[in-house]
Design a protein around this motif. Structure first.
Motif, mmCIF file in Angstrom:
data_model
loop_
_atom_site.group_PDB
_atom_site.id
_atom_site.type_symbol
_atom_site.label_atom_id
_atom_site.label_comp_id
_atom_site.label_asym_id
_atom_site.label_seq_id
_atom_site.Cartn_x
_atom_site.Cartn_y
_atom_site.Cartn_z
ATOM 1 N N ALA A 15 0.831 -1.205 0.000
ATOM 2 C CA ALA A 15 0.000 0.000 0.000
ATOM 3 C C ALA A 15 0.865 1.255 0.000
ATOM 4 C CB ALA A 15 -0.932 -0.011 1.204
ATOM 5 N N ALA A 16 1.927 1.259 0.785
ATOM 6 C CA ALA A 16 2.818 2.420 0.839
ATOM 7 C C ALA A 16 3.503 2.656 -0.504
ATOM 8 C CB ALA A 16 3.856 2.217 1.936
ATOM 9 N N LEU A 17 3.917 1.580 -1.170
ATOM 10 C CA LEU A 17 4.563 1.713 -2.476
ATOM 11 C C LEU A 17 3.599 2.269 -3.520
ATOM 12 C CD1 LEU A 17 6.531 -1.659 -2.520
ATOM 13 C CD2 LEU A 17 7.541 0.629 -2.501
ATOM 14 N N VAL A 18 2.370 1.779 -3.510
ATOM 15 C CA VAL A 18 1.376 2.264 -4.468
ATOM 16 C C VAL A 18 1.065 3.734 -4.207
ATOM 17 C CG1 VAL A 18 -1.009 2.013 -5.250
ATOM 18 C CG2 VAL A 18 0.391 -0.022 -4.849
ATOM 19 N N SER A 19 0.916 4.099 -2.942
ATOM 20 C CA SER A 19 0.628 5.490 -2.597
ATOM 21 C C SER A 19 1.755 6.417 -3.033
ATOM 22 C CB SER A 19 0.414 5.604 -1.088
ATOM 23 O OG SER A 19 0.166 6.940 -0.709
ATOM 24 N N GLU A 20 2.988 5.937 -2.916
ATOM 25 C CA GLU A 20 4.147 6.778 -3.227
ATOM 26 C C GLU A 20 4.460 6.838 -4.718
ATOM 27 O OE1 GLU A 20 8.948 7.075 -2.147
ATOM 28 O OE2 GLU A 20 7.685 5.518 -1.234
ATOM 29 N N HIS A 21 4.267 5.728 -5.428
ATOM 30 C CA HIS A 21 4.824 5.626 -6.775
ATOM 31 C C HIS A 21 3.811 5.526 -7.906
ATOM 32 C CE1 HIS A 21 8.913 5.181 -5.302
ATOM 33 N NE2 HIS A 21 8.527 4.206 -4.484
ATOM 34 N N TYR A 22 2.554 5.172 -7.624
ATOM 35 C CA TYR A 22 1.640 4.866 -8.732
ATOM 36 C C TYR A 22 1.514 6.041 -9.693
ATOM 37 C CZ TYR A 22 -2.304 3.021 -11.361
ATOM 38 O OH TYR A 22 -3.112 2.583 -12.378
ATOM 39 N N VAL A 23 1.404 5.713 -10.969
ATOM 40 C CA VAL A 23 1.460 6.705 -12.038
ATOM 41 C C VAL A 23 0.410 7.803 -11.878
ATOM 42 C CG1 VAL A 23 0.026 5.220 -13.521
ATOM 43 C CG2 VAL A 23 1.479 6.975 -14.559
ATOM 44 N N PHE A 24 -0.740 7.473 -11.311
ATOM 45 C CA PHE A 24 -1.773 8.472 -11.039
ATOM 46 C C PHE A 24 -1.873 8.642 -9.523
ATOM 47 C CE2 PHE A 24 -3.216 6.454 -15.071
ATOM 48 C CZ PHE A 24 -2.923 7.529 -15.905
ATOM 49 N N PRO A 25 -1.279 9.686 -8.950
ATOM 50 C CA PRO A 25 -1.143 9.793 -7.491
ATOM 51 C C PRO A 25 -2.455 9.707 -6.726
ATOM 52 C CG PRO A 25 0.287 11.378 -8.585
ATOM 53 C CD PRO A 25 -0.561 10.770 -9.662
ATOM 54 N N ASP A 26 -3.509 10.388 -7.197
ATOM 55 C CA ASP A 26 -4.784 10.347 -6.473
ATOM 56 C C ASP A 26 -5.349 8.931 -6.434
ATOM 57 O OD1 ASP A 26 -4.573 13.031 -6.070
ATOM 58 O OD2 ASP A 26 -5.978 13.612 -7.659
ATOM 59 N N VAL A 27 -5.264 8.244 -7.568
ATOM 60 C CA VAL A 27 -5.748 6.862 -7.619
ATOM 61 C C VAL A 27 -4.892 5.981 -6.713
ATOM 62 C CG1 VAL A 27 -6.120 4.856 -9.113
ATOM 63 C CG2 VAL A 27 -6.641 7.168 -9.950
ATOM 64 N N GLY A 28 -3.590 6.218 -6.708
ATOM 65 C CA GLY A 28 -2.697 5.437 -5.866
ATOM 66 C C GLY A 28 -3.049 5.537 -4.397
ATOM 67 N N ARG A 29 -3.364 6.735 -3.965
ATOM 68 C CA ARG A 29 -3.735 6.904 -2.550
ATOM 69 C C ARG A 29 -5.054 6.207 -2.233
ATOM 70 N NH1 ARG A 29 -1.053 11.889 -3.598
ATOM 71 N NH2 ARG A 29 -2.950 12.881 -4.377
ATOM 72 N N GLU A 30 -6.011 6.246 -3.148
ATOM 73 C CA GLU A 30 -7.285 5.548 -2.938
ATOM 74 C C GLU A 30 -7.056 4.044 -2.824
ATOM 75 O OE1 GLU A 30 -9.908 6.586 -6.069
ATOM 76 O OE2 GLU A 30 -10.001 8.723 -5.544
ATOM 77 N N ILE A 31 -6.230 3.507 -3.719
ATOM 78 C CA ILE A 31 -5.931 2.074 -3.685
ATOM 79 C C ILE A 31 -5.244 1.714 -2.374
ATOM 80 C CG2 ILE A 31 -4.568 0.238 -4.758
ATOM 81 C CD1 ILE A 31 -4.909 1.786 -7.429
ATOM 82 N N ALA A 32 -4.276 2.512 -1.965
ATOM 83 C CA ALA A 32 -3.546 2.249 -0.730
ATOM 84 C C ALA A 32 -4.478 2.227 0.468
ATOM 85 C CB ALA A 32 -2.445 3.289 -0.545
ATOM 86 N N ASP A 33 -5.402 3.183 0.526
ATOM 87 C CA ASP A 33 -6.349 3.223 1.647
ATOM 88 C C ASP A 33 -7.214 1.963 1.652
ATOM 89 O OD1 ASP A 33 -5.383 5.685 2.398
ATOM 90 O OD2 ASP A 33 -7.012 6.833 1.471
ATOM 91 N N ARG A 34 -7.628 1.523 0.479
ATOM 92 C CA ARG A 34 -8.467 0.321 0.381
ATOM 93 C C ARG A 34 -7.715 -0.920 0.854
ATOM 94 N NH1 ARG A 34 -9.930 0.853 -4.637
ATOM 95 N NH2 ARG A 34 -8.508 -0.624 -5.627
ATOM 96 N N LEU A 35 -6.458 -1.057 0.461
ATOM 97 C CA LEU A 35 -5.663 -2.210 0.879
ATOM 98 C C LEU A 35 -5.399 -2.196 2.383
ATOM 99 C CD1 LEU A 35 -2.881 -2.580 -1.858
ATOM 100 C CD2 LEU A 35 -4.977 -3.911 -1.610
ATOM 101 N N THR A 36 -5.038 -1.033 2.902
ATOM 102 C CA THR A 36 -4.741 -0.916 4.331
ATOM 103 C C THR A 36 -5.959 -1.279 5.174
ATOM 104 O OG1 THR A 36 -3.106 0.826 3.886
ATOM 105 C CG2 THR A 36 -3.940 0.644 6.133
ATOM 106 N N LYS A 37 -7.117 -0.817 4.740
ATOM 107 C CA LYS A 37 -8.349 -1.124 5.465
ATOM 108 C C LYS A 37 -8.649 -2.618 5.411
ATOM 109 C CE LYS A 37 -13.269 0.026 5.646
ATOM 110 N NZ LYS A 37 -14.374 0.813 5.018
ATOM 111 N N ALA A 38 -8.491 -3.211 4.238
ATOM 112 C CA ALA A 38 -8.762 -4.643 4.093
ATOM 113 C C ALA A 38 -7.818 -5.468 4.966
ATOM 114 C CB ALA A 38 -8.631 -5.057 2.634
#
Length: 320
Positions: A14-37
């Motif tokens: 989740a931290a890697l996706v939040s930091e590096h994903y090509v679309f930053p806003d989407v990356g943070r949404e994905i990271a939050d979803r993974l962390t919660k799960a």
């Protein structure tokens, strides 16, 4: 694997996706979803690394369908990207065992070249010599079939090296990689190559399948958009966001897209849609169709004394 280890892997992903994903806003949404799960214990029962990779990858791709964004399972040991020597040895060994990706290099009847590249377009540092040797052998053929049906990805630098053999004259702008978070752009152009080129005028057919992906798609797309090749086969997989790998476990790798491809002709890329062939046929039929068209081209060439044996070869191949 136990629950604490699983949660550590998912939190790191989740931290890697939040930091590096090509679309930053989407990356943070994905990271939050993974962390919660992970916090809710959703993954705790998935003690097998391969099962974990399947479920987490499904969750990563919700709403974006980015096929490069994965928790990838490896049967062998995952190379550590933080150890340059280990990673270099890993890729050098793979390229060596795969003949630099030059799966088949052949002069077909009628003086038609065939180059099959699979499974990857390895970086020129590991496979440039193999590619240059293959293209030198095929440089004098009158037509080229470039088989990318089993090409699953690879290096944009190797894509540029392939294209450098297929054009003449001034450098040709092939593709850009854009990093939205920083606004940086890296351009890719054709360049000088040692030895003879196939050149920029003789016809090329590119064969594709639903498995053609990433770097294989970039090579296909670059040639198609520049009008340099006819694409024959199936719509490709649809992955245009180059990724970086991160080791999270001995058998699990996070693959996180960092860049967005931007073609200078179309102003876009093939992400999510794949590349539509110029002639859409089943992948199993693509070679026969392309070869027949290449033979027709050869038969239309001037029947000089030197060419007569080649024309006879071409005619005989159709009868056979």
């Amino acid at each position: 694997m136990h629950s604490d280890e699983i949660r550590t892997i998912v939190d790191r992903l989740a931290a890697l996706v939040s930091e590096h994903y090509v679309f930053p806003d989407v990356g943070r949404e994905i990271a939050d979803r993974l962390t919660k799960a992970a916090a809710e214990g959703r993954y705790d029962v998935l003690t097998d690394p391969e099962q974990l990779s399947v479920q987490v990858t499904t969750d990563l791709q919700i709403g974006n369908q980015d096929k490069h964004l994965r928790l990838k399972f490896h049967h062998g040991e995952v190379p550590d990207e933080t150890d340059p020597v280990e990673e270099e040895n890993y890729w050098a060994t793979r390229a060596h065992l795969d003949a630099g990706g030059m799966a088949r290099v052949e002069r077909l009847p009628g003086n038609i070249g065939l180059l099959e590249i699979k499974p990857l377009l390895y970086d020129p540092s590991h496979a440039g010599a193999a590619l240059i040797a293959a293209m030198s052998l095929l440089s004098a053929t009158d037509a080229l079939i470039l088989d990318l049906r089993g090409c699953l990805g690879g290096s944009p630098d190797q894509v540029a090296l392939v294209c450098s053999h297929l054009f003449d004259g001034e450098p040709v702008h092939l593709n850009d990689l854009v990093t939205p978070a920083t606004g940086t752009v890296r351009q890719f152009w054709t360049s000088h190559v040692p030895g003879p080129r196939f050149g920029g005028t003789k016809p090329i057919w590119v064969l594709t399948s639903g498995s053609t992906f990433s770097g294989g798609e970039e090579l296909t797309y670059d040639l198609q958009q520049l009008g340099r090749a006819k694409v024959v086969g199936e719509r490709t997989g649809g992955g245009a966001h180059p990724r970086q790998g991160f080791k999270l476990h001995s058998h699990l790798e996070a693959t996180v897209p960092l860049h967005r491809a931007l073609n200078p002709v179309s102003g876009t890329n093939w992400e999510g849609t794949g590349i539509t062939p110029d002639l859409e046929v089943p992948a199993t039929d693509a070679y026969d169709i392309a070869y027949r068209e290449a033979v027709d081209h050869v038969l239309a060439l001037p029947a000089t004394p030197e060419r007569l044996p080649l024309l006879d070869e071409a005619r005989a191949s159709l009868v056979g």
